[in-house]
Design a protein around this motif. Structure first.
Motif, mmCIF file in Angstrom:
data_model
loop_
_atom_site.group_PDB
_atom_site.id
_atom_site.type_symbol
_atom_site.label_atom_id
_atom_site.label_comp_id
_atom_site.label_asym_id
_atom_site.label_seq_id
_atom_site.Cartn_x
_atom_site.Cartn_y
_atom_site.Cartn_z
ATOM 1 N N LEU A 8 0.787 4.960 0.913
ATOM 2 C CA LEU A 8 1.403 3.930 1.753
ATOM 3 C C LEU A 8 0.378 2.888 2.175
ATOM 4 O O LEU A 8 0.648 1.684 2.152
ATOM 5 C CB LEU A 8 2.046 4.559 2.980
ATOM 6 C CG LEU A 8 3.326 5.347 2.737
ATOM 7 C CD1 LEU A 8 3.746 6.086 4.003
ATOM 8 C CD2 LEU A 8 4.433 4.430 2.256
ATOM 9 N N SER A 9 -0.820 3.351 2.566
ATOM 10 C CA SER A 9 -1.885 2.416 2.957
ATOM 11 C C SER A 9 -2.261 1.508 1.793
ATOM 12 O O SER A 9 -2.450 0.299 1.965
ATOM 13 C CB SER A 9 -3.136 3.175 3.413
ATOM 14 O OG SER A 9 -2.860 3.953 4.534
ATOM 15 N N ALA A 10 -2.361 2.092 0.608
ATOM 16 C CA ALA A 10 -2.741 1.305 -0.568
ATOM 17 C C ALA A 10 -1.653 0.289 -0.922
ATOM 18 O O ALA A 10 -1.964 -0.798 -1.410
ATOM 19 C CB ALA A 10 -3.016 2.229 -1.747
ATOM 20 N N SER A 11 -0.392 0.631 -0.665
ATOM 21 C CA SER A 11 0.672 -0.340 -0.956
ATOM 22 C C SER A 11 0.650 -1.493 0.056
ATOM 23 O O SER A 11 1.017 -2.615 -0.274
ATOM 24 C CB SER A 11 2.039 0.337 -0.978
ATOM 25 O OG SER A 11 2.417 0.748 0.312
ATOM 26 N N LEU A 12 0.219 -1.205 1.292
ATOM 27 C CA LEU A 12 0.112 -2.262 2.304
ATOM 28 C C LEU A 12 -1.159 -3.083 2.134
ATOM 29 O O LEU A 12 -1.192 -4.265 2.471
ATOM 30 C CB LEU A 12 0.155 -1.647 3.706
ATOM 31 C CG LEU A 12 1.460 -0.952 4.095
ATOM 32 C CD1 LEU A 12 1.303 -0.241 5.428
ATOM 33 C CD2 LEU A 12 2.599 -1.958 4.157
ATOM 34 N N LEU A 13 -2.211 -2.434 1.649
ATOM 35 C CA LEU A 13 -3.508 -3.089 1.420
ATOM 36 C C LEU A 13 -3.877 -2.899 -0.055
ATOM 37 O O LEU A 13 -4.674 -2.021 -0.394
ATOM 38 C CB LEU A 13 -4.581 -2.472 2.329
ATOM 39 C CG LEU A 13 -4.288 -2.479 3.831
ATOM 40 C CD1 LEU A 13 -5.236 -1.557 4.570
ATOM 41 C CD2 LEU A 13 -4.383 -3.896 4.360
#
Length: 170
Positions: free
Chosen positions: A108-113
């Motif tokens: 999820l973090s990688a999809s946001l950043l």
């Protein structure tokens, strides 16, 4: 001391978790029978282990409820050797759950950043959750877990309602 709702949320969130919907998709290439058999066997194991701990907890009257744990209940009911084994199995189960949750949080973090490398996203998720758990009061952590478990349940129910209302594929 933890409330009954908080305890239910911890058990429900650990037993079901966010992987509830992903497991069938990941195991589908193995075929219906192997996938279904593995999921049913896992479910039976989780139900039986939960019932065993409930039974052991009921047999453990006299344990201080603030100090109740897998180790304390197992030690009282089964002795030190079995308690050590149960504790190691419990730690292995919790490590598997935490690892799966950290990987999903990192995704999820990688999809946001999108520029954030995946290993850095895992470290970011672990540091963020770790700082919260170690820095917040236990009641705050329990309340946050209950809120997140409620969000997960609401998401599942919404997904199931939308899927049930959708027309059958042609």
């Amino acid at each position: 001391s933890m409330s009954l709702v908080d305890a239910i949320a911890i058990i429900g969130g650990s037993a079901v978790g966010g992987g509830f919907l992903a497991v069938p998709a990941v195991t589908a290439p193995l075929g219906l029978l192997p996938s279904a058999s593995a999921m049913v066997a896992t479910w039976v194991y989780l139900v039986l282990s939960g019932l065993a701990y409930v039974d052991a907890a009921c047999m453990s009257e006299g344990i201080d409820t603030d100090g109740a744990s897998v180790l304390a209940i197992s030690r009282r009911c089964f002795g030190n050797g079995v308690a050590a084994l149960f504790s190691l199995l419990f730690v292995a189960q919790m490590l598997a759950i935490v690892s799966a949750n950290l990987v999903k949080a990192a995704e999820l973090s990688a999809s946001l950043l999108p520029r954030l490398p995946f290993p850095a996203a895992v470290l970011l998720a672990a540091a963020g959750f770790g700082a919260f758990v170690f820095g917040a009061a236990p009641a705050t952590v329990a309340a946050a877990n209950t809120l997140l478990a409620g969000c997960m349940l609401t998401g599942f129910l919404t997904l199931f309602a939308l899927a049930a209302a959708a027309p059958a594929p042609a």
